[in-house]
Design a protein around this motif. Sequence first.
Motif, PDB file in Angstrom:
ATOM      1  N   ILE A 247      44.110  35.266  37.605  1.00  0.00           N
ATOM      2  CA  ILE A 247      44.601  36.612  37.295  1.00  0.00           C
ATOM      3  C   ILE A 247      44.127  37.000  35.896  1.00  0.00           C
ATOM      4  O   ILE A 247      43.697  38.117  35.654  1.00  0.00           O
ATOM      5  N   ILE A 264      41.676  40.079  35.884  1.00  0.00           N
ATOM      6  CA  ILE A 264      41.057  40.055  37.198  1.00  0.00           C
ATOM      7  C   ILE A 264      40.438  41.402  37.583  1.00  0.00           C
ATOM      8  O   ILE A 264      39.443  41.452  38.298  1.00  0.00           O
ATOM      9  N   ASP A 265      41.006  42.530  37.062  1.00  0.00           N
ATOM     10  CA  ASP A 265      40.430  43.812  37.461  1.00  0.00           C
ATOM     11  C   ASP A 265      39.002  43.954  36.942  1.00  0.00           C
ATOM     12  O   ASP A 265      38.142  44.508  37.615  1.00  0.00           O
ATOM     13  N   ALA A 267      36.985  41.390  36.471  1.00  0.00           N
ATOM     14  CA  ALA A 267      36.189  40.478  37.292  1.00  0.00           C
ATOM     15  C   ALA A 267      35.898  41.099  38.655  1.00  0.00           C
ATOM     16  O   ALA A 267      34.801  40.962  39.207  1.00  0.00           O
ATOM     17  N   MET A 268      36.886  41.816  39.192  1.00  0.00           N
ATOM     18  CA  MET A 268      36.716  42.448  40.499  1.00  0.00           C
ATOM     19  C   MET A 268      35.627  43.520  40.415  1.00  0.00           C
ATOM     20  O   MET A 268      34.809  43.663  41.320  1.00  0.00           O
ATOM     21  N   LEU A 271      32.305  41.749  40.426  1.00  0.00           N
ATOM     22  CA  LEU A 271      32.006  41.251  41.763  1.00  0.00           C
ATOM     23  C   LEU A 271      31.491  42.381  42.652  1.00  0.00           C
ATOM     24  O   LEU A 271      30.513  42.230  43.393  1.00  0.00           O
TER      25      LEU A 271
END
Lengths: 466, 466
Positions: A247, A264-265, A267-268, A271
């Motif tokens: 997270i 995580i946002d 990282a998202m 991705l």
Amino acid sequence: MTQAIDQTATDFMEDQDVEDYALNKRVVAGILYALEAADRATLLELMDPLHPADIADLMEQINPFDRRRLVQLYGAEFDGEILSELDEGLREEVMNILRPDVLAEAVRELESDDIVDLVEDLDEPAQEAILDQLEDADRVAVEQALSYPENTAGRLMQRETVCAPEHWSVGEAIDFLRNAEELPEQFYHMILVDPRMKPVGNITLGKLMSSRRTLPLQSIVEEVFQVIPVTQDEEDVAYAFNQYHLISAPVVDADERLVGVITIDDAMAVLDEEHEEDILRLAGVSDEASLSDTILDAAKGRATWLFVNLLTAILASGVINLFADTVDQMVALAVLMPIVASMGGNAGTQTMTVTVRALATKDLTAQNAWRVIRRELSVGALNGALFGFIMALVAGLWFGVPMLAVVIGVAMLLTQIAAALGGILIPMALDRANIDPALASGPFVTTVTDVVGFFLFLGLAARVLL
Amino acid sequence: MTQAIDQTATDFMEDQDVEDYALNKRVVAGILYALEAADRATLLELMDPLHPADIADLMEQINPFDRRRLVQLYGAEFDGEILSELDEGLREEVMNILRPDVLAEAVRELESDDIVDLVEDLDEPAQEAILDQLEDADRVAVEQALSYPENTAGRLMQRETVCAPEHWSVGEAIDFLRNAEELPEQFYHMILVDPRMKPVGNITLGKLMSSRRTLPLQSIVEEVFQVIPVTQDEEDVAYAFNQYHLISAPVVDADERLVGVITIDDAMAVLDEEHEEDILRLAGVSDEASLSDTILDAAKGRATWLFVNLLTAILASGVINLFADTVDQMVALAVLMPIVASMGGNAGTQTMTVTVRALATKDLTAQNAWRVIRRELSVGALNGALFGFIMALVAGLWFGVPMLAVVIGVAMLLTQIAAALGGILIPMALDRANIDPALASGPFVTTVTDVVGFFLFLGLAARVLL
């Protein structure tokens, strides 16, 4: 503000079948109408409940003329987050339309990591102009982030962290948080650090809340804990978040000292970008492509691959030319030869795509490479035999020449095996040479299949049939 | 346990250049050696620091024989999360190797949403066998989740939520959390609900921690708030998380009552799967494909598209056959015709990929469809003119027939425009018909470009040259 959004979330659901969250058609029509009428009050009313990401989408969907009118009419209400959400290709256009004072205010509202994302692609003077508008602390933060190489953790992280000495108790940590003057807008963990500021563990806020005050923090750290080096490539960061379901993760410098945190946002988003890049690269479209690119930019972005493809197609034609006499003697060969090449090309693309994906997800490693190669060859042989057989029947019935049937069957079998070999070895070789396999596999694989396909089919025909 | 993992995270970074988080080569070799020697102590020592996701990767990389030995030697230590992380294709194989008591224990460790993910693809008896091992509360939770349609929010959510009445103060909420008997393992928000249990807002734990006890919760709710209907498609859920940067979102039933919560890590997994699906479908590989599929499964998964491609290739050959006399009179046509088709196919694939992506990200809507179509046609015309011209020069020089140069130039220009048209209209039509555009666009687009390419080139040649 909040209430307005709650309210709309519900309206939205009721009006719109909830099938998607995208912009409501009615809202878009209303906004365009307000633009036409230069009716600022209605525009503000319609835009107010929209999320900045949706406003950015709206701006990407309308034409440049309406976009300019929108930015001008919207005026001082323009939110910095809209810029963050906007397609990179459009940001400069919009920033140039914004009044300088509105732009300055919009940027000042943003968190430092979003400002970095916004300015990193601008040229020096435009970058300076924006940095000059920031408060000193923010300016230093942004400049420091820009000192890290592009596409690394240092550019992605936020510098504000919430940490606690490793020897603290739950009670001490809670008191610290309750008394803190300023905490980041969003945070999910307290990072435990040793006296040298080296992160040693993560505490989730939920666990902290529900633990006894006397417990040492050490006893409630999360099981999974990953530390990200500040120079790590952002794709590896995204991989770690996805693989270990992180997270948030602390970022450390070369001395292993805490310098920031990635959530995580972010990282998202990486991705998602990375996937977009892969899918476009596999199709031979340059990364920059977006629907708001100009026609000339889009054409240029695709011309490179088309040019490479032209060269390989001419090479394949050269192979046919070698057998011009053969073709001249039996026109059925000209009719059938594209089938051999096309089936080979498709089988090669299939293997190549599976390989590129497996490399990206680290499923294909030195450990299992040989087994995967053997597997792909077997798959190629199996499908090659199947479709070679079918095509032999078709060709035999169509042209009534039994040996022609044998020739096309054998040529298809061998071409599909070659396609499988090319489809796996070429991306693996590119990956080993540190070239993105998605970028360059396509032209090489289709060259192999075309050349091999024409050569085998026409060569066999020349030997056997004439 | 925790400390061991911290320790290894550091070891790992020091040993391994930190380039990637993947399995250490040395560790893999050590594990295989331990399997060979049936040395359980060493195996456990090597496996202990590994994250379940890495163990799952390891199991995917080794061959079935070693996999069986690994599962057997690892024995009772086998962690349920390894099953969750394992490739779907391998799960049943591994579950069949596990001793029933180990399997039962492994599953009991999991959260209910992970159990759902694990059992939803099993057949009835295998599913029953696992459900029978669960405690009653878990069993009910899993069965209820399974009652929602596949690939919806109801399957994705966890049922444990942390909520508070909307009229509470910060102090009341904190006291509630500190005194709660049992809280979910991971949670990031307190959900505000009205007396009918309808969610009305989210409070981040960080904000809660740092706010004065007397403040009403209402005053610190997050600005962005999205509610997910329980029957919503998981792809739309992932889209909402990505678009609005959500960390967690409440899930509601048809009466708008809170029934669960979805967290970003689940949404990220869906996004990742969806991308994988798109990329494979675009290349004509069936979704199920993974490196651990058997050869026969992999071959079958690709045969469908190869078969469709065979039909379209035969159709294109039929077009050539119409002009067999023409080709017979001028073998240069046979040499050059694959170039026209190949360039058209590539241009069509480029447009198609951009369109499929734009549809997936909702960047292409009714609003801007006409503008995008005009843009793609212009791009096609621009590149068609460019490469038509280049190829006309090449063909003129190669074969010394000026009219042949004109014919191939014009044929390439028109084919690339047709390719652009096919590349955008076909995915849009499929999308409107609720068929995944990534799944079926490829064969249609290449059929268009092949048929049009051969027809234009040979047709023009027949009229002009002979």
